[in-house]
Design a protein around this motif. Sequence first.
Motif, PDB file in Angstrom:
ATOM      1  N   ASN A 146     -11.372   7.927   0.697  1.00 13.27           N
ATOM      2  CA  ASN A 146     -10.338   8.333   1.663  1.00 13.27           C
ATOM      3  C   ASN A 146     -10.917   9.213   2.766  1.00 13.27           C
ATOM      4  OD1 ASN A 146      -8.481   6.941   0.168  1.00 13.27           O
ATOM      5  ND2 ASN A 146      -7.367   8.722  -0.574  1.00 13.27           N
ATOM      6  N   ILE A 158      -2.977  12.303  -1.097  1.00 12.90           N
ATOM      7  CA  ILE A 158      -3.512  11.871  -2.388  1.00 12.90           C
ATOM      8  C   ILE A 158      -4.776  12.648  -2.731  1.00 12.90           C
ATOM      9  CG2 ILE A 158      -4.604   9.921  -3.573  1.00 12.90           C
ATOM     10  CD1 ILE A 158      -2.608   8.093  -2.138  1.00 12.90           C
ATOM     11  N   GLN A 218     -12.178   7.877  -5.272  1.00 10.21           N
ATOM     12  CA  GLN A 218     -11.052   7.679  -4.351  1.00 10.21           C
ATOM     13  C   GLN A 218     -11.006   8.775  -3.297  1.00 10.21           C
ATOM     14  OE1 GLN A 218      -7.255   7.399  -6.308  1.00 10.21           O
ATOM     15  NE2 GLN A 218      -6.159   6.844  -4.424  1.00 10.21           N
ATOM     16  N   GLY A 241      -3.156   9.190   2.631  1.00 13.83           N
ATOM     17  CA  GLY A 241      -4.512   9.346   2.104  1.00 13.83           C
ATOM     18  C   GLY A 241      -4.904  10.777   1.813  1.00 13.83           C
ATOM     19  N   ASP A 278       0.730   3.991  -2.944  1.00 16.12           N
ATOM     20  CA  ASP A 278       0.320   5.373  -2.664  1.00 16.12           C
ATOM     21  C   ASP A 278       1.409   6.363  -3.046  1.00 16.12           C
ATOM     22  OD1 ASP A 278      -2.092   4.520  -1.801  1.00 16.12           O
ATOM     23  OD2 ASP A 278      -1.729   4.817   0.334  1.00 16.12           O
ATOM     24  N   TYR A 305       0.833  -1.206   0.000  1.00 13.59           N
ATOM     25  CA  TYR A 305       0.000   0.000   0.000  1.00 13.59           C
ATOM     26  C   TYR A 305       0.869   1.259   0.000  1.00 13.59           C
ATOM     27  CZ  TYR A 305      -4.028  -2.964   1.115  1.00 13.59           C
ATOM     28  OH  TYR A 305      -5.022  -3.913   1.082  1.00 13.59           O
ATOM     29  N   THR A 322      -1.624   4.401   5.546  1.00  8.86           N
ATOM     30  CA  THR A 322      -0.249   4.686   5.148  1.00  8.86           C
ATOM     31  C   THR A 322       0.195   6.092   5.517  1.00  8.86           C
ATOM     32  OG1 THR A 322      -0.941   5.477   2.964  1.00  8.86           O
ATOM     33  CG2 THR A 322      -0.488   3.116   3.192  1.00  8.86           C
ATOM     34  N   ARG A 334       2.495  14.645   3.268  1.00 12.51           N
ATOM     35  CA  ARG A 334       2.723  13.205   3.250  1.00 12.51           C
ATOM     36  C   ARG A 334       3.265  12.718   4.585  1.00 12.51           C
ATOM     37  NH1 ARG A 334       6.211  13.192  -2.360  1.00 12.51           N
ATOM     38  NH2 ARG A 334       4.982  14.807  -3.351  1.00 12.51           N
ATOM     39  N   SER A 381       1.383   6.718  -6.721  1.00 10.81           N
ATOM     40  CA  SER A 381       0.231   7.508  -7.171  1.00 10.81           C
ATOM     41  C   SER A 381       0.491   8.992  -7.023  1.00 10.81           C
ATOM     42  CB  SER A 381      -1.022   7.125  -6.371  1.00 10.81           C
ATOM     43  OG  SER A 381      -1.384   5.783  -6.611  1.00 10.81           O
TER      44      SER A 381
END
Length: 341
Positions: free
Chosen positions: A240, A309, A236, A306, A172, A168, A303, A288, A175
């Motif tokens: 999230n 992202i 998504q 979320g 992520d 994951y 992670t 992040r 992404s």
Amino acid sequence: MKLSVLVFITAMAVGLSIGLVNFYFQQSWYYMLISFGVSFITSFIVFYYLLEKYIYSKIKLIYKLIHNLKLGKDLKDALGEYVSSDPINDVEHEVKEWAGAKKQEIDILKKQEQFRKEFLANVSHEFKTPLFAIQGYIETLQDCITDDPEMAEKFLKKAEKNVERLSYLITDLDSISKLESGEIPINFEKFDFVVLAKEVMEGLEDKSRKKNITLFFKEKYMYPAFVMADREKIRQVMINLITNSIKYGKDHGSTAIKIFELHDQYLIEVTDDGIGIDEKHLPRLFERFYRVDSHRSREVGGTGLGLAIVKHILEAHQQIISVRSTQQIGTTFAFTLEKVG
């Protein structure tokens, strides 16, 4: 122009002084006038030549260099441009403005350097935790795989969960990197956001039921709301945000989806009545791996990427997201989408 006037006044003063001296010594108007005229012309020429050659021309050169370098031109192309009639004041203004801009650049670079250090430290920590756990489980498996198969199976399942967590994390991070670089295209299409939100809530019912959290739309927000966006990426975003509200929501709490119609946008809010977030953490919430409470965050899983992202997806849509929260009352995430008829 101001410099020429200054030179003229200076020369006149010098000439007048010399003329007065001659007057007292020679006691003659005729000689005084001749002396004054010669002194004035000579002084003016000398002063103007010296100031023009050694001061004024240098200031013009400095001004040209500063002005052109600010525009991003090469040093070799920084000459030969138009210069205003008052470069002295312009130099002062340009230098102050340039110094201010450079200070801002330095401040931004310092913040980016600090962010980079924190990011690398967080990435290292996030990867080391599951890797060390997997390493420990494998070492234990080597000792008990034949003597205690049941225990070995338990350790295999734990190792599998940590492998999934690593997977994951990598997915992520990949992404986010692709969203930033534009490698992931945004496939715009017209769709009803209400239908999408209901699909997401139905898919998360099992998670919410485990914590006795109710997911709902208020009746007045259930009319069709057609937007122009990438449907799967907005899905998504909703997954999230709602998953986040379930993780940090309180037992027997609720998460509400609200839609407000603006001029050319819809404002969507995801509101929970959970533990809330201290105000000091809000500005960094979309970074992040930033965690308000590291211990609690790892207990509930995830992670730590979320919200980052979510932010990148909405920025790719040229939309915005914001958050407001009060501790022990709840948190609201609000984002916009383009409205279409």
